[in-house]
Design an enzyme around this catalytic site. Structure first.
Site, PDB file in Angstrom:
ATOM      1  N   HIS A  71       1.411   5.251  -2.197  1.00 41.11           N
ATOM      2  CA  HIS A  71       0.877   6.217  -3.174  1.00 41.11           C
ATOM      3  C   HIS A  71       2.058   6.823  -3.919  1.00 41.11           C
ATOM      4  O   HIS A  71       2.878   7.516  -3.318  1.00 41.11           O
ATOM      5  CB  HIS A  71       0.068   7.303  -2.452  1.00 41.11           C
ATOM      6  CG  HIS A  71      -1.126   6.752  -1.726  1.00 41.11           C
ATOM      7  ND1 HIS A  71      -2.350   6.590  -2.323  1.00 41.11           N
ATOM      8  CD2 HIS A  71      -1.257   6.284  -0.466  1.00 41.11           C
ATOM      9  CE1 HIS A  71      -3.207   6.065  -1.461  1.00 41.11           C
ATOM     10  NE2 HIS A  71      -2.567   5.861  -0.323  1.00 41.11           N
ATOM     11  N   ASP A 115       1.321   2.730   3.635  1.00 41.60           N
ATOM     12  CA  ASP A 115       0.427   3.832   3.258  1.00 41.60           C
ATOM     13  C   ASP A 115       1.246   5.112   3.016  1.00 41.60           C
ATOM     14  O   ASP A 115       0.822   6.217   3.376  1.00 41.60           O
ATOM     15  CB  ASP A 115      -0.681   4.078   4.292  1.00 41.60           C
ATOM     16  CG  ASP A 115      -1.809   4.943   3.743  1.00 41.60           C
ATOM     17  OD1 ASP A 115      -1.791   5.266   2.536  1.00 41.60           O
ATOM     18  OD2 ASP A 115      -2.713   5.308   4.522  1.00 41.60           O
ATOM     19  N   HIS A 135       0.834  -1.205   0.000  1.00 43.40           N
ATOM     20  CA  HIS A 135       0.000   0.000   0.000  1.00 43.40           C
ATOM     21  C   HIS A 135       0.868   1.253   0.000  1.00 43.40           C
ATOM     22  O   HIS A 135       1.361   1.686   1.042  1.00 43.40           O
ATOM     23  CB  HIS A 135      -0.856  -0.053   1.279  1.00 43.40           C
ATOM     24  CG  HIS A 135      -1.899   1.012   1.380  1.00 43.40           C
ATOM     25  ND1 HIS A 135      -3.087   0.804   2.042  1.00 43.40           N
ATOM     26  CD2 HIS A 135      -1.956   2.292   0.942  1.00 43.40           C
ATOM     27  CE1 HIS A 135      -3.827   1.898   2.002  1.00 43.40           C
ATOM     28  NE2 HIS A 135      -3.153   2.818   1.346  1.00 43.40           N
TER      29      HIS A 135
HETATM   30  O1  DOR Z   1      -3.655   9.580   4.925  1.00 41.27           O
HETATM   31  C1  DOR Z   1      -4.016   9.114   3.856  1.00 41.27           C
HETATM   32  N1  DOR Z   1      -3.528   9.595   2.700  1.00 41.27           N
HETATM   33  N2  DOR Z   1      -4.908   8.122   3.848  1.00 41.27           N
HETATM   34  C2  DOR Z   1      -5.455   7.681   2.713  1.00 41.27           C
HETATM   35  O2  DOR Z   1      -6.237   6.762   2.780  1.00 41.27           O
HETATM   36  C3  DOR Z   1      -5.108   8.295   1.409  1.00 41.27           C
HETATM   37  C4  DOR Z   1      -3.770   8.913   1.478  1.00 41.27           C
HETATM   38  C5  DOR Z   1      -3.465   9.820   0.301  1.00 41.27           C
HETATM   39  O3  DOR Z   1      -3.712   9.411  -0.842  1.00 41.27           O
HETATM   40  O4  DOR Z   1      -2.922  10.900   0.520  1.00 41.27           O
END
Ligand code: DOR
Length: 457
Positions: free
Chosen positions: A68, A324, A66
């Site tokens: 980004h 995350d 997970h």
């Molecule tokens: O803190 C977060 N940031 N939680 C998420 O679920 C999405 C993520 C983001 O894409 O910035």
């Protein structure tokens, strides 16, 4: 004689895939692990480069289910190139990229774009995750079959929940046909409302809107019921509350196909941190700092939540750690707490954070490595098990780390474009010394020591 072989000598080899934890050597050549154990000089090729692994742990490269990477669309926050360097520096050799990009990953063309960029720019293996819904809008299923054929490893609308229960039900039905998990960001929006941090005394003190634990737990309970009804494959993203743990434990006990992950920050920090670094007000005037680098979804919670999550990770109720990693640009965070973006840049601090639990004897070294390697590989499925192994014949994806090395987090040295972490200035104990992907050295710290090349007598 020239050789591409590398010998890592006298390291503590931790390989949970084979229940192995002992001092030994690893020989790499032609991109693979060619031998492991105590290797006599006759097994070592002439001219082989030699790394002194004494005092270091060698484990399979970490796998992150997970993160980004923001590309395409948000390259000012992160790119595949920068995110992959951050991953290598953090000891990760395989990372799964969430689809909340622009455009979102809801069709094969975007998957192919990410795969192409990864081939060109990435040091590590990048596995794309596809959207559950078209445009991540939550109304209509994405073309899940097309996405699966293009190579996604899971489906998620992460950043947002799959809010519509029938859409989630249909997604779970497809997930069992396709053999891929649905990763849900469990957030009951009618409970989280405008919340920006965990509900509790700190939120009350700061006058910030709180997010109750039930916002997570009610949706996990719903999803477990739907997984049971459909036989679908549910993976619960970023668990953050003590009450979520028994829900997952019971689902597993009933034999459902349910797995879960937890993030390093939910295991090592609490809502006290919102007051300022590690709970201490830090403004010059001694007032409240409202440290926006602590703003994350799900939010940092109370100590009892942290303790329950650590215990569940140690017990194996929670299958794996996922970062995350959510990098953001400065302007998304240099605003009021209410307006700041949710997210923490995690890839480069994950190991140092998790080792705090090992040093405090709350998690064994073997369990920590398991939750970063075999745990996530199991969620991805049987065909990924080799990624989490140091068995000879598998790809040489390896991390070498010094569990005792102290270092101070300095975000100006981050490879990630996202400098948003509440750990800035914190001293952590434990750091990656070298990362290998397919036998190539993709990251090395100044502490990495090469000895004289091996000469046969
Ligand atoms: O803190 C977060 N940031 N939680 C998420 O679920 C999405 C993520 C983001 O894409 O910035």
């Amino acid at each position: 004689m020239e050789t591409d072989s590398i010998l890592i000598r006298h390291a503590r080899i931790v390989d949970p895939s084979r229940k192995l934890d002992r001092v030994g050597d690893l020989l790499l050549g032609s991109g693979e692990i060619t031998a492991a154990g105590r290797l006599g000089p006759d097994r070592i090729p002439e001219g082989c480069r030699v790394i002194d692994g004494a005092g270091l742990v060698a484990s399979p490269g970490f796998i992150d289910l997970h993160c980004h990477l923001r590309e395409p669309g948000f390259e000012y926050k992160e790119t595949i190139a920068a995110g992959s360097k951050a991953a290598a520096k953090g000891g990760f050799t395989t990372i799964c990229a969430m689809p909340n990009t622009d455009p979102p990953v809801d069709n094969a063309a975007v998957v192919e774009f990410i795969q192409k960029r990864a081939r060109q720019d990435s040091l590590v293996r990048i596995l794309p995750i596809g959207c559950v819904s078209k445009g991540r809008k939550g109304h209509e299923l994405a073309e899940m079959e097309e996405l699966a054929s293009a190579g996604v490893v899971a489906f998620s609308d992460d950043g947002d929940p799959v809010y519509d229960a029938n859409l989630m039900r249909l997604a779970l039905i497809y997930s069992s046909d396709l053999g891929l998990p649905i990763i849900n960001h469990c957030q009951e929006l009618s409970l989280s409302c405008n919340g920006v941090m965990a509900e509790g005394p700190v939120a009350t003190h700061l006058g910030l809107d709180g997010i109750p634990a039930a916002a997570e737990e009610t949706m996990i309970a719903r999803d477990i019921a739907l997984a049971e009804a459909t036989g679908g494959r549910l993976h619960v993203a970023h668990l953050s509350t003590a009450g979520s743990v028994p829900l997952v434990r019971d689902a597993k006990a009933r034999g459902l196909s349910v797995t879960a992950e937890v993030c390093p920050h939910h295991l090592t920090s609490t809502d006290q941190w919102v007051l300022g670094r590690k709970g201490e007000p830090t403004t010059a005037a001694g007032g409240l700092a409202y440290d926006t680098s602590t703003k994350v979804y799900p939010p940092l919670r109370a100590q009892r939540d942290v303790e329950a999550l650590v215990q569940a990770l140690a017990d194996g109720v929670i299958d794996c750690v996922a970062t995350d990693h959510a990098p953001h640009d400065v302007t998304s965070k240099q605003v009021t707490y209410q307006d700041a973006a949710f997210g923490i840049s995690v890839l480069e601090t994950a190991l140092g954070s998790l080792l705090q639990l090992v040093h405090a004897k709350k998690l064994s070294m073997g369990a920590m490595v398991d939750r970063l390697t075999t745990g996530p590989a199991r969620v991805l499925g049987e065909s990924y098990s080799d990624l989490a192994s140091l068995q000879p014949g598998t790809a040489a994806d390896i991390v070498l780390f010094d569990p005792e090395r102290e270092w101070t987090v300095d975000t100006s040295e981050f490879e990630s474009k996202g400098r948003n972490t509440p750990l800035e200035g914190t001293t952590l104990k434990g750091r990656v010394v070298a990362t290998f992907a397919g036998g190539s050295l993709i990251y090395q710290s100044p502490e990495l020591k090469f000895e004289e090349p091996h000469v046969n007598a």
